[in-house]
Design an enzyme around this catalytic site. Structure first.
Site, mmCIF file in Angstrom:
data_model
loop_
_atom_site.group_PDB
_atom_site.id
_atom_site.type_symbol
_atom_site.label_atom_id
_atom_site.label_comp_id
_atom_site.label_asym_id
_atom_site.label_seq_id
_atom_site.Cartn_x
_atom_site.Cartn_y
_atom_site.Cartn_z
ATOM 1 N N CYS A 90 0.853 -0.876 0.663
ATOM 2 C CA CYS A 90 -0.051 -0.099 0.086
ATOM 3 C C CYS A 90 0.745 1.467 0.666
ATOM 4 O O CYS A 90 0.500 2.302 -0.207
ATOM 5 C CB CYS A 90 -1.155 0.121 1.096
ATOM 6 N N CYS A 122 1.917 3.607 -3.364
ATOM 7 C CA CYS A 122 0.620 4.473 -3.031
ATOM 8 C C CYS A 122 -0.250 5.769 -2.297
ATOM 9 O O CYS A 122 0.004 6.895 -2.812
ATOM 10 C CB CYS A 122 -0.171 3.955 -4.379
ATOM 11 N N HIS A 123 -0.613 4.929 -1.247
ATOM 12 C CA HIS A 123 -0.950 6.178 -0.486
ATOM 13 C C HIS A 123 0.761 6.179 0.373
ATOM 14 O O HIS A 123 -0.160 7.546 1.384
ATOM 15 C CB HIS A 123 -1.645 5.605 0.584
ATOM 16 N N MET A 152 -7.937 1.925 -7.560
ATOM 17 C CA MET A 152 -7.707 0.889 -6.599
ATOM 18 C C MET A 152 -8.627 -0.371 -7.450
ATOM 19 O O MET A 152 -9.196 -0.518 -7.822
ATOM 20 C CB MET A 152 -8.894 0.693 -4.788
ATOM 21 N N HIS A 210 7.058 11.604 -10.596
ATOM 22 C CA HIS A 210 6.825 10.059 -10.624
ATOM 23 C C HIS A 210 8.994 9.516 -11.827
ATOM 24 O O HIS A 210 9.869 9.797 -10.725
ATOM 25 C CB HIS A 210 5.712 9.054 -11.301
ATOM 26 N N HIS A 260 3.043 7.662 -17.649
ATOM 27 C CA HIS A 260 3.445 5.803 -17.510
ATOM 28 C C HIS A 260 4.476 5.756 -18.069
ATOM 29 O O HIS A 260 4.953 5.144 -18.932
ATOM 30 C CB HIS A 260 3.164 5.034 -16.533
HETATM 31 FE FE1 DHE Z 1 8.092 1.448 -10.031
HETATM 32 C C1 DHE Z 1 10.712 2.358 -11.955
HETATM 33 C C2 DHE Z 1 8.578 3.955 -8.556
HETATM 34 C C3 DHE Z 1 5.537 0.034 -9.293
HETATM 35 C C4 DHE Z 1 9.029 -1.431 -11.725
HETATM 36 N N1 DHE Z 1 9.092 3.233 -10.245
HETATM 37 C C5 DHE Z 1 10.764 3.421 -10.760
HETATM 38 C C6 DHE Z 1 11.022 4.943 -11.446
HETATM 39 C C7 DHE Z 1 10.339 4.916 -9.487
HETATM 40 C C8 DHE Z 1 8.913 3.667 -9.510
HETATM 41 C C9 DHE Z 1 10.201 5.952 -8.504
HETATM 42 C C10 DHE Z 1 12.224 5.666 -11.622
HETATM 43 C C11 DHE Z 1 13.612 5.081 -11.058
HETATM 44 C C12 DHE Z 1 14.117 5.819 -11.706
HETATM 45 O O1 DHE Z 1 14.133 5.727 -12.518
HETATM 46 O O2 DHE Z 1 15.141 6.573 -10.643
HETATM 47 N N2 DHE Z 1 6.538 2.206 -8.729
HETATM 48 C C13 DHE Z 1 7.177 2.994 -8.479
HETATM 49 C C14 DHE Z 1 6.088 2.949 -7.426
HETATM 50 O O3 DHE Z 1 5.334 4.062 -5.883
HETATM 51 C C15 DHE Z 1 5.427 1.970 -7.164
HETATM 52 C C16 DHE Z 1 3.657 2.883 -7.969
HETATM 53 C C17 DHE Z 1 4.936 1.109 -6.133
HETATM 54 C C18 DHE Z 1 5.506 0.253 -5.629
HETATM 55 O O4 DHE Z 1 4.996 0.448 -4.371
HETATM 56 O O5 DHE Z 1 6.802 0.279 -5.882
HETATM 57 C C19 DHE Z 1 5.751 1.008 -8.408
HETATM 58 N N3 DHE Z 1 7.763 -0.907 -10.430
HETATM 59 C C20 DHE Z 1 6.270 -0.582 -10.020
HETATM 60 C C21 DHE Z 1 5.441 -2.101 -10.106
HETATM 61 O O6 DHE Z 1 4.592 -2.830 -9.294
HETATM 62 C C22 DHE Z 1 6.777 -2.741 -10.859
HETATM 63 C C23 DHE Z 1 6.379 -3.161 -11.945
HETATM 64 C C24 DHE Z 1 7.119 -3.758 -10.432
HETATM 65 C C25 DHE Z 1 8.147 -3.806 -8.920
HETATM 66 O O7 DHE Z 1 9.039 -4.452 -8.829
HETATM 67 O O8 DHE Z 1 7.872 -3.610 -7.891
HETATM 68 C C26 DHE Z 1 8.073 -1.825 -11.214
HETATM 69 N N4 DHE Z 1 9.403 1.046 -11.855
HETATM 70 C C27 DHE Z 1 9.563 -0.920 -11.998
HETATM 71 C C28 DHE Z 1 10.947 -0.587 -13.100
HETATM 72 C C29 DHE Z 1 11.694 0.486 -13.054
HETATM 73 C C30 DHE Z 1 10.491 1.455 -11.941
HETATM 74 C C31 DHE Z 1 11.661 -2.077 -14.058
HETATM 75 C C32 DHE Z 1 12.128 1.067 -14.366
HETATM 76 C C33 DHE Z 1 11.992 1.552 -15.515
HETATM 77 C C34 DHE Z 1 13.362 1.809 -16.284
HETATM 78 O O9 DHE Z 1 13.115 1.456 -17.496
HETATM 79 O O10 DHE Z 1 13.935 2.563 -16.309
#
Ligand code: DHE
Length: 559
Positions: free
Chosen positions: A46, A49-50, A100, A336, A378
């Site tokens: 949670c 996002c929250h 949600m 983000h 995104h």
């Molecule tokens: Fe991510 C990038 C935050 C959920 C996979 N994700 C990022 C970045 C942030 C972020 C701030 C940029 C980082 C950077 O470039 O310095 N992600 C978040 C969240 O806050 C969120 C929404 C919820 C959470 O609880 O984390 C979230 N993200 C996910 C997933 O559910 C994903 C699909 C699988 C996982 O690992 O949890 C996921 N996020 C990714 C990936 C990147 C990413 C693969 C890098 C993308 C790229 O090509 O640079």
């Protein structure tokens, strides 16, 4: 399944104050054991996002009681207490139209009840994490003087892929030339991203739990040479890439505590911690402004640090850490992920809750534009190409809309002067089969633009990727059924096809087929020219693969 964290946005009741009742309810009681369990679930599912303090960002405010005043003076109030256990259970179990997602296939009935009760209680404030805490957590496993002086293996390091094995708390390094798994290493929990040192020798990972590792690929087999904890909740890390600073520093950003930390690039020795608490672009104080994406500039000794809740973009100059100079650029909430335009002068970052993309001019240190887009952009890092009609463009997919937005950029202004009037506008929206996109990708040598849709509720869409022909963008994209192509037997849970990543040559695209923790997952590789299946990497060690980072493309920000 963990992916649910992405869109956990509770649609909570908000009433004008005049109409409201006096708060009658008090929070349900919980035992210490129940609280501890709920706290862990909240962190894993949670908080992303929250927010830890539950003030809301991508997701809604989840405080027991809240009040706010709109710009027109209307006072609103709401809160989880008002909704009560029954209603909250339904929202958690079945989701809402506000974004949600349902948790009834992840959490048991008892856990859903536990969470419904937990969020009516006052949020626990986790401890701060100081420079001293970081120093205490720091483990230098191999000093620099004892590391190899030259590469001790014959692997083409530039074509290695660092692949997150999310729920296993591991990272797979896969040889991109042979498609063989080279080494699986322990990391923090659910590594979010991997970044490369400017030299391409070191891989840095950051776990969701804040554990950061540095892996040295010069050994015969890759080896973790140092670890450090950044805080209790982290997402981003990057290195110093400017000439003269290669491999010198590492920066990491945390969600909790809200701060960024600067470390030695070869040893991870903590050097400095800087808080991001402060005012939002609306002028309100925010106690939890989380650090979202961080990137290293190629044209200046600077990092671009994007602060989610405040909407402030920080350009942090790393030439003099004792007298740190930071430029603060106002953009929009909630920042983000994002990536560079083709010239690497402009950084494009999604302000996802505002349905905008901010373009920062890192040469002048000013905001170039705030571009209005479809719902919840995104981009991952986005994708750059030269559009036949509009010149240089950068693209982003959308979690909340069934399009990929094509945005004109001011890259290489002299060469592309005739497209200037289009700059910083969405010039085209490419139709996707539905919403739920997370990542887009292309390569300078390719004529294809790849987009995933792992968050789409339809199995058929979530298990596929979509490929646009950049020579003729009026055509519908080609759908590749990744789950089917993997040859794996059908599974009960959706296996999400996600995060397209090119190899160094730009002729293969690697896709993660992300199944449940106990399902067999795979990396599925396509030939970029023919779109034919080339190879499927399955192995019991490939558990919940998500992000993939090709060494060369990550070092040079090729996308
Ligand atoms: Fe991510 C990038 C935050 C959920 C996979 N994700 C990022 C970045 C942030 C972020 C701030 C940029 C980082 C950077 O470039 O310095 N992600 C978040 C969240 O806050 C969120 C929404 C919820 C959470 O609880 O984390 C979230 N993200 C996910 C997933 O559910 C994903 C699909 C699988 C996982 O690992 O949890 C996921 N996020 C990714 C990936 C990147 C990413 C693969 C890098 C993308 C790229 O090509 O640079």
């Amino acid at each position: 399944m963990h992916i649910k964290g992405v869109m956990g946005a509770l649609a909570l009741a908000a009433l004008p104050l005049a109409m409201s009742n006096v708060w009658a309810a008090s929070a349900p009681e919980m035992t210490a054991d129940e609280k501890a369990k709920a706290k862990q679930i909240y962190f894993e599912r949670c908080a992303g996002c929250h927010g830890v303090l539950r003030k809301g960002a991508t997701g809604k405010n989840l405080e027991p009681e809240w009040e706010k005043t709109l710009a027109d003076g209307t006072k609103l109030e709401g809160g989880t207490l008002k909704l009560g256990t029954d209603r909250l259970e339904k929202i958690i179990a079945y989701g809402t139209e506000g974004g949600m997602v349902n948790y009834d296939d992840i959490l048991s009935k008892d856990e859903i009840n536990l969470m419904a009760r937990y969020i009516q209680n006052t949020p626990d404030v986790p401890p701060e994490f100081s420079l001293k805490d970081m120093k205490d957590s720091w483990k230098l496993l191999v000093p620099v003087s004892e590391r190899p002086k030259k590469q001790m293996n014959k692997v083409n390091l530039k074509n290695v892929f660092a692949i997150t094995l999310r729920d296993a708390g591991k990272l797979a390094l896969v040889d991109g030339d042979t498609h063989q798994i080279w080494k699986v290493l322990d990391t923090g929990y659910a590594v979010h991203i991997s970044r490369l040192s400017a030299s391409g020798r070191y891989v840095y990972t950051v776990g969701r739990d804040g554990l950061t590792t540095i892996i040295d690929m010069w050994y015969e087999e890759p080896k973790t040479v140092a670890t450090v904890r950044l805080g209790s909740d982290a997402r981003s890390v990057d290195t110093s890439k400017f000439k003269g600073y290669e491999d010198k520093y590492l920066i990491g950003g945390t969600y909790w505590p809200p701060q960024y930390s600067i470390m030695d690039g070869e040893t991870l020795e903590p050097i400095k911690v800087v808080s991001t608490r402060g005012q939002t672009v609306d002028g309100e104080y925010h106690p939890e402004p989380r650090v979202a994406s961080i990137v290293a500039s190629h044209i200046k000794p600077e990092w671009v640090v994007n602060v989610k809740e405040t909407g402030q973009i920080l350009l942090v100059d790393y030439t003099d850490l004792k007298n740190l100079k930071t430029t603060t650029i106002e953009s929009a909430k909630f920042l983000h992920d994002g990536g560079w335009d083709a010239s690497k002068r402009y950084f494009m970052v999604a302000a996802n809750a505002s349905n905008k993309v901010a373009a920062v001019d890192t040469q002048t240190g000013k905001l170039a534009a705030l571009v209005d887009t479809a719902k919840i952009p995104h981009p991952g890092r986005g994708a750059n190409f030269v559009h036949p009609q509009f010149g240089p463009v950068w693209t982003t997919g959308h979690l909340g809309a069934d399009v990929v937005s094509v945005i004109s950029t001011a890259s290489d202004e002299a060469k592309y002067a005739k497209y200037k009037s289009h700059n910083w506008k969405v010039v085209q929206e490419l139709k996707m089969p539905g919403a739920g996109n997370l990542f887009v990708k292309t390569h300078p040598k390719s004529t294809h633009l790849w987009a995933d849709a792992p968050m789409n509720p339809e199995r058929e869409v979530a298990e596929s990727v979509y490929v646009f022909d950049m020579k003729d963008l009026s055509k519908a994209p080609t759908r590749l059924d990744v789950a089917k192509d993997s040859g794996l037997p059908e599974s009960k849970a959706i296996r999400r096809a996600t995060h397209p990543e090119y190899n160094e040559a730009g002729d293969e695209v690697w896709i993660s087929l992300w199944g449940g923790k106990t399902d067999q997952s795979a990396i599925v590789i396509y030939d970029d020219k023919t779109l034919k299946l080339k190879k499927v990497i399955t192995d019991p060690s490939i558990v919940t693969p998500t992000g993939k980072f090709n060494v060369f493309n990550t070092m040079h920000d090729v996308y």
